[in-house]
Motif scaffolding. Structure first.
Motif, PDB file in Angstrom:
ATOM      1  N   VAL A  42       3.047  -9.263  -5.736  1.00  0.00           N
ATOM      2  CA  VAL A  42       3.182 -10.258  -4.631  1.00  0.00           C
ATOM      3  C   VAL A  42       2.849  -9.923  -3.424  1.00  0.00           C
ATOM      4  N   LEU A  43       3.477  -8.625  -3.001  1.00  0.00           N
ATOM      5  CA  LEU A  43       3.140  -8.003  -1.555  1.00  0.00           C
ATOM      6  C   LEU A  43       1.574  -7.860  -1.543  1.00  0.00           C
ATOM      7  N   LYS A  44       1.134  -7.316  -2.908  1.00  0.00           N
ATOM      8  CA  LYS A  44      -0.516  -6.867  -2.457  1.00  0.00           C
ATOM      9  C   LYS A  44      -1.401  -8.034  -2.389  1.00  0.00           C
ATOM     10  N   ALA A  45      -0.832  -9.084  -2.680  1.00  0.00           N
ATOM     11  CA  ALA A  45      -1.750 -10.464  -2.537  1.00  0.00           C
ATOM     12  C   ALA A  45      -1.770 -10.926  -1.133  1.00  0.00           C
ATOM     13  N   ALA A  46      -0.809 -10.553  -0.206  1.00  0.00           N
ATOM     14  CA  ALA A  46      -0.756 -10.839   1.252  1.00  0.00           C
ATOM     15  C   ALA A  46      -1.942 -10.391   2.052  1.00  0.00           C
ATOM     16  N   PRO A  47      -2.312 -11.047   2.999  1.00  0.00           N
ATOM     17  CA  PRO A  47      -3.498 -10.745   3.708  1.00  0.00           C
ATOM     18  C   PRO A  47      -2.951  -9.303   4.443  1.00  0.00           C
ATOM     19  N   PRO A  48      -4.039  -8.722   5.371  1.00  0.00           N
ATOM     20  CA  PRO A  48      -3.544  -7.689   6.038  1.00  0.00           C
ATOM     21  C   PRO A  48      -3.178  -7.974   7.470  1.00  0.00           C
ATOM     22  N   PRO A  49      -2.416  -7.108   8.213  1.00  0.00           N
ATOM     23  CA  PRO A  49      -1.906  -7.662   9.433  1.00  0.00           C
ATOM     24  C   PRO A  49      -2.938  -8.299  10.294  1.00  0.00           C
ATOM     25  N   VAL A  50      -2.722  -9.351  11.284  1.00  0.00           N
ATOM     26  CA  VAL A  50      -3.723  -9.937  11.939  1.00  0.00           C
ATOM     27  C   VAL A  50      -4.265  -9.069  13.003  1.00  0.00           C
ATOM     28  N   ASP A  51      -3.507  -8.169  13.807  1.00  0.00           N
ATOM     29  CA  ASP A  51      -4.040  -7.220  14.874  1.00  0.00           C
ATOM     30  C   ASP A  51      -5.022  -6.284  13.864  1.00  0.00           C
ATOM     31  N   SER A  52      -4.838  -6.040  12.853  1.00  0.00           N
ATOM     32  CA  SER A  52      -5.913  -4.857  12.273  1.00  0.00           C
ATOM     33  C   SER A  52      -7.116  -5.673  11.868  1.00  0.00           C
ATOM     34  N   ILE A  53      -7.135  -6.913  11.881  1.00  0.00           N
ATOM     35  CA  ILE A  53      -8.510  -7.800  11.761  1.00  0.00           C
ATOM     36  C   ILE A  53      -9.026  -8.210  12.795  1.00  0.00           C
ATOM     37  N   THR A  54      -8.278  -8.239  13.990  1.00  0.00           N
ATOM     38  CA  THR A  54      -8.978  -8.715  15.266  1.00  0.00           C
ATOM     39  C   THR A  54      -9.236  -7.547  16.507  1.00  0.00           C
ATOM     40  N   ALA A  55      -8.662  -6.307  15.857  1.00  0.00           N
ATOM     41  CA  ALA A  55      -8.694  -5.322  16.891  1.00  0.00           C
ATOM     42  C   ALA A  55     -10.094  -4.846  17.098  1.00  0.00           C
ATOM     43  N   PRO A  56     -10.428  -4.331  18.407  1.00  0.00           N
ATOM     44  CA  PRO A  56     -11.809  -4.124  18.723  1.00  0.00           C
ATOM     45  C   PRO A  56     -12.057  -2.822  17.987  1.00  0.00           C
ATOM     46  N   PRO A  57     -13.453  -2.489  17.532  1.00  0.00           N
ATOM     47  CA  PRO A  57     -13.830  -1.317  16.924  1.00  0.00           C
ATOM     48  C   PRO A  57     -13.406  -0.008  17.735  1.00  0.00           C
ATOM     49  N   CYS A  93      11.527  -5.107  -4.643  1.00  0.00           N
ATOM     50  CA  CYS A  93      10.340  -6.069  -4.460  1.00  0.00           C
ATOM     51  C   CYS A  93       9.338  -6.230  -5.610  1.00  0.00           C
ATOM     52  N   ASP A  94       8.383  -7.092  -5.491  1.00  0.00           N
ATOM     53  CA  ASP A  94       7.318  -7.350  -6.390  1.00  0.00           C
ATOM     54  C   ASP A  94       6.099  -6.755  -5.781  1.00  0.00           C
ATOM     55  N   VAL A  95       5.613  -5.649  -6.271  1.00  0.00           N
ATOM     56  CA  VAL A  95       4.454  -5.038  -5.530  1.00  0.00           C
ATOM     57  C   VAL A  95       3.433  -5.930  -5.780  1.00  0.00           C
ATOM     58  N   SER A 106       0.797  -1.253   0.056  1.00  0.00           N
ATOM     59  CA  SER A 106      -0.075  -0.013  -0.014  1.00  0.00           C
ATOM     60  C   SER A 106       0.788   1.205   0.100  1.00  0.00           C
ATOM     61  N   HIS A 107       1.867   1.297   0.874  1.00  0.00           N
ATOM     62  CA  HIS A 107       2.808   2.305   0.923  1.00  0.00           C
ATOM     63  C   HIS A 107       3.585   2.423  -0.549  1.00  0.00           C
ATOM     64  N   LEU A 108       4.001   1.549  -1.194  1.00  0.00           N
ATOM     65  CA  LEU A 108       4.747   1.706  -2.360  1.00  0.00           C
ATOM     66  C   LEU A 108       3.789   2.350  -3.471  1.00  0.00           C
ATOM     67  N   ILE A 109       2.502   1.699  -3.505  1.00  0.00           N
ATOM     68  CA  ILE A 109       1.553   2.155  -4.550  1.00  0.00           C
ATOM     69  C   ILE A 109       1.090   3.390  -4.345  1.00  0.00           C
ATOM     70  N   ALA A 110       0.869   4.077  -3.148  1.00  0.00           N
ATOM     71  CA  ALA A 110       0.575   5.370  -2.923  1.00  0.00           C
ATOM     72  C   ALA A 110       1.690   6.304  -3.250  1.00  0.00           C
ATOM     73  N   GLY A 111       2.900   6.027  -2.950  1.00  0.00           N
ATOM     74  CA  GLY A 111       3.995   6.672  -3.081  1.00  0.00           C
ATOM     75  C   GLY A 111       4.539   6.920  -4.542  1.00  0.00           C
ATOM     76  N   GLN A 112       4.235   5.915  -5.294  1.00  0.00           N
ATOM     77  CA  GLN A 112       4.329   5.564  -6.844  1.00  0.00           C
ATOM     78  C   GLN A 112       3.492   6.725  -7.739  1.00  0.00           C
ATOM     79  N   LYS A 113       2.173   6.887  -6.841  1.00  0.00           N
ATOM     80  CA  LYS A 113       1.231   7.636  -7.620  1.00  0.00           C
ATOM     81  C   LYS A 113       1.666   9.165  -7.508  1.00  0.00           C
ATOM     82  N   TYR A 114       2.107   9.656  -6.203  1.00  0.00           N
ATOM     83  CA  TYR A 114       2.520  10.945  -6.044  1.00  0.00           C
ATOM     84  C   TYR A 114       3.814  11.172  -6.634  1.00  0.00           C
TER      85      TYR A 114
END
Length: 322
Positions: A198-213, A194-196, A155-163
């Motif tokens: 391949v990185l983009k296909a990885a799942p989000p961080p576990v804590d970001s999914i299980t974190a309370p609202p 790195c191959d963006v 996500s960081h590389l994609i956004a940075g590449q845009k700007y």
């Protein structure tokens, strides 16, 4: 003439260079070894990609070594938190006391390597999402030994590449052809490869999914009130720019045409106010005083060195005033 080197030190250096080869650096002063430096990695066999932590060991050989303990420093730790480094330092001090009187550098390298092997997982937070690395996370190690969740780095590389591309498009064509590709480490700005996709296909961080609202607590509400009052105070004192068009612009640029026909009414008011505020003395209106002379309104001609008639000479009174 170089000083004599202890035979125990010479044997130790030969053994280190034979085992570590180019991975050890020996710095000498007048042919006398002074500093031994090497980068220590965990034991992962031939799989270098699984080495997630490392540290640089610097051993300064004090006069009298090995009968006197050397000075040991750990520099540039990667993937190690303060607790792990504190534990390694404690073990190093104990090892130095146990091996007093004999070469100890190789023993220190092995001690550090064992600790790195046990802690061969990045500790701390991903600097992009600020979540910790936990079991089940998919992360990546860059060439500069910094760690990120694969999903976050993509996500960081994609956004940075845009700007970055937006800025490159503003350049002339010949500079666009020379512009490098945008892929840098978010921490140290070193180039990464790195191959963006391949990185983009990885799942989000576990804590970001299980974190309370998110929940707005009383502490956050109090902080909002405090920051709102601070913002209002800064706006009232002119310390915030860009809060609307209510106030005057921070900078006004005028063209020569704006000054044609004399000064504006605001400038005239300011000049009149300054004149009224200036204290007057009796000497200002006295005959012969500088204030009583009429102000010259004609074109400026500079100084006349030869003092021609009708013109003022350098540093002298005007012609005809004598």
């Amino acid at each position: 003439m170089s000083a004599t080197v202890d035979e125990r030190i010479s044997d130790e250096l030969e053994a280190l260079e034979a085992i570590l080869m180019n991975d050890v650096v020996v710095k000498k002063v007048n042919d006398v070894p002074e500093i031994i430096e090497t980068v220590v990695h965990p034991s992962t066999g031939d799989d270098v990609d699984q080495q997630f932590v490392c540290v640089t060991l610097e051993v300064r050989l004090t006069p009298g070594y090995p009968d006197i303990s050397p000075e040991v420093t750990l520099r540039n730790p990667r993937g190690l938190d303060d607790e792990v480094l504190k534990s390694i330092y404690t073990q190093i001090k104990r090892k130095l006391l146990d091996c007093l009187g004999q070469p100890v550098v190789f023993e220190l390298i092995e001690l550090i390597r064992e600790n790195l092997t046990e802690s061969n997982l990045p500790s701390g937070q991903c600097v992009i999402c600020l979540y910790n690395f936990v079991e089940g996370d998919v992360f990546i190690k860059t060439q500069c030994y910094h760690y990120f969740h694969s999903y976050c780095l993509a996500s960081h590389l994609i956004a940075g590449q845009k700007y970055y591309q937006e800025e490159v498009d503003k350049l002339p064509s010949w500079q666009q052809m020379q512009a490098p590709q945008y892929q840098t480490c978010p921490v140290c700005r070193c180039r990464v490869t790195c191959d963006v996709e391949v990185l983009k296909a990885a799942p989000p961080p576990v804590d970001s999914i299980t974190a309370p609202p998110f929940c707005l607590t009383a502490e956050l509400k109090a902080l909002q009130v405090k920051m709102s009052a601070l913002l209002a105070r800064q706006v009232a004192r002119g310390g915030v720019v860009g809060m609307g068009d209510n106030g005057p612009p921070p900078l006004t640029i005028t063209s020569p045409s704006d000054n044609d026909g004399g000064s504006t009414s605001q400038e005239a008011d300011k000049a009149e106010a300054l004149a009224s505020a200036r204290p007057h003395t009796s000497s200002e209106n006295a005959p012969g005083s500088p204030q009583a002379r009429p102000v010259y309104r004609g074109p400026y001609r500079g100084f006349n060195r030869r003092g021609k008639p009708g013109r003022r000479g350098r540093g002298g009174p005007a012609a005809g005033s004598r």
